[in-house]
Design an enzyme around this catalytic site. Sequence first.
Site, PDB file in Angstrom:
ATOM      1  N   LEU A 147       1.579  -0.910  -2.487  1.00  0.00           N
ATOM      2  CA  LEU A 147       1.914  -1.639  -3.705  1.00  0.00           C
ATOM      3  C   LEU A 147       0.684  -1.654  -4.590  1.00  0.00           C
ATOM      4  O   LEU A 147      -0.452  -1.700  -4.087  1.00  0.00           O
ATOM      5  CB  LEU A 147       2.319  -3.093  -3.396  1.00  0.00           C
ATOM      6  CG  LEU A 147       3.632  -3.337  -2.649  1.00  0.00           C
ATOM      7  CD1 LEU A 147       3.791  -4.831  -2.373  1.00  0.00           C
ATOM      8  CD2 LEU A 147       4.829  -2.815  -3.438  1.00  0.00           C
ATOM      9  N   ASP A 148       0.886  -1.626  -5.907  1.00  0.00           N
ATOM     10  CA  ASP A 148      -0.240  -1.763  -6.826  1.00  0.00           C
ATOM     11  C   ASP A 148      -0.954  -3.085  -6.564  1.00  0.00           C
ATOM     12  O   ASP A 148      -0.338  -4.075  -6.143  1.00  0.00           O
ATOM     13  CB  ASP A 148       0.248  -1.747  -8.276  1.00  0.00           C
ATOM     14  CG  ASP A 148       0.759  -0.385  -8.706  1.00  0.00           C
ATOM     15  OD1 ASP A 148       0.478   0.604  -8.010  1.00  0.00           O
ATOM     16  OD2 ASP A 148       1.444  -0.327  -9.751  1.00  0.00           O
ATOM     17  N   ARG A 149      -2.224  -3.114  -6.865  1.00  0.00           N
ATOM     18  CA  ARG A 149      -3.010  -4.337  -6.680  1.00  0.00           C
ATOM     19  C   ARG A 149      -2.370  -5.530  -7.401  1.00  0.00           C
ATOM     20  O   ARG A 149      -2.348  -6.645  -6.875  1.00  0.00           O
ATOM     21  CB  ARG A 149      -4.427  -4.103  -7.198  1.00  0.00           C
ATOM     22  CG  ARG A 149      -5.319  -5.321  -7.083  1.00  0.00           C
ATOM     23  CD  ARG A 149      -6.722  -5.049  -7.580  1.00  0.00           C
ATOM     24  NE  ARG A 149      -7.539  -6.238  -7.509  1.00  0.00           N
ATOM     25  CZ  ARG A 149      -8.816  -6.290  -7.837  1.00  0.00           C
ATOM     26  NH1 ARG A 149      -9.417  -5.199  -8.264  1.00  0.00           N
ATOM     27  NH2 ARG A 149      -9.494  -7.409  -7.734  1.00  0.00           N
TER      28      ARG A 149
END
Length: 323
Positions: A147-149
Site C-alpha cells: 500500500l502507498d505510504r
Amino acid sequence: MTSESQPAPSHGVRYITIDAEDSGQRLDNYLLKILKGVPKSHIYRLLRKGEVRIDKGRVKPETRLVAGSQLRLPPIRVAERPAQPVPGQRLQASLRAATLFEDEALLVINKPEGLAVHGGSGQSGGVIEALRAMRPDDRFLELVHRLDRDTSGCLMLARKRAALKSLHGSMLAQKVEKQYLALLRGRWPKGRNIINAPLQKRTVASGERVVRADSSGKPAVTHYQIEESFAEATLMRVTLETGRTHQIRVHSQLAGHPIAGDSKYGDELFNNQLRELGLGRMFLHACSLRLRHPVSGETVTIEAPLPAPLEKLLVRLRSGESL
C-alpha cells in the site's frame, strides 16, 4: 526506531536439514536469505566451486530444495551488518492494535496512514521491518502486496512461504478482491463504472516515482461505485481488477475527479478547502479484502474500519458544510 548493536556472526562448516517450510525454494534465494551480510557474488562463487552441497552432491543456484535433505555450508566469514532498528513503543502499540486477522499462515493489519510498508527511499524502516522486530519467533514473514505510504487499511502478510506463493497465485488470477473507499473531487457521473487505461511508471530526475496513463504501459482496470454523494465531492467504493502503482490515484485524476488530499495527483484548491474541514491526509482507505484462504481454502472476508479522521470529515460533509 531505535537501534541495538549486535556482534558480527562467524560460522564454521554447517549442516542444515531442510524443512517443509523451505521445500521447493531455489537454493540461491535460500542462501541469500540465511546468509545476510555475505556478498551475493561470494555466495555464487561458493556454488560454482562446489563448496555448497546437498546430500554430499554438487548443486546449482537453481536447484530446488527438498524437505529432509541435508545442506552443507563451508566456513563463511559474515560481514558485520548495521544494527537492526527496533520499533518504538508507540509504533509497537499501534501495530498490535491494528491486527485484523491472524492465523498460522496469514496476518492482516489495518496499516496506519503515513507509515511505509518497507524501508528504502529515505525510510529507515516500515511495517515489515517493525513487525519482524516485534515477532522474533516468526521464522517467515513477508508482504503479500503493498500500500502507498499515505494509504491506510488492509495489508496482507504471509507467515508461511507456501501461503505467500498461494496468495501471489490468487492475485495473478484476480481471485483476491481488494476494495477501497476514496473521497473524490466533484460529483461522479452515474453510469460511469470502469476506468480502463494502461499505466506507465517513470522515475524523474529528482528520483521521484511518477505514474501516467500511457498506451504503452501495463494494463490497468479500476471499478467505481458511488457510495455517497455530497455537494462538491463523492465517496466512492473502488475495486481493483489490477494492482498497479498509484492506480486508483491516477485513474481518478484521469477521470477528472482526483482523490481528496492527494498531494501528487490531486487538486491543490480542493485539498486546501478540505484541509479547512480537518482533512490532514489523503482520503484513500483499503477497506476490505475477500480471498480464498491459502491453507483451508475457505472464503475469508476481512474489513478495516474507516479511520476516525476520515469518518469525522464525512460527518461534516453530511451536515452540509461547504468547501
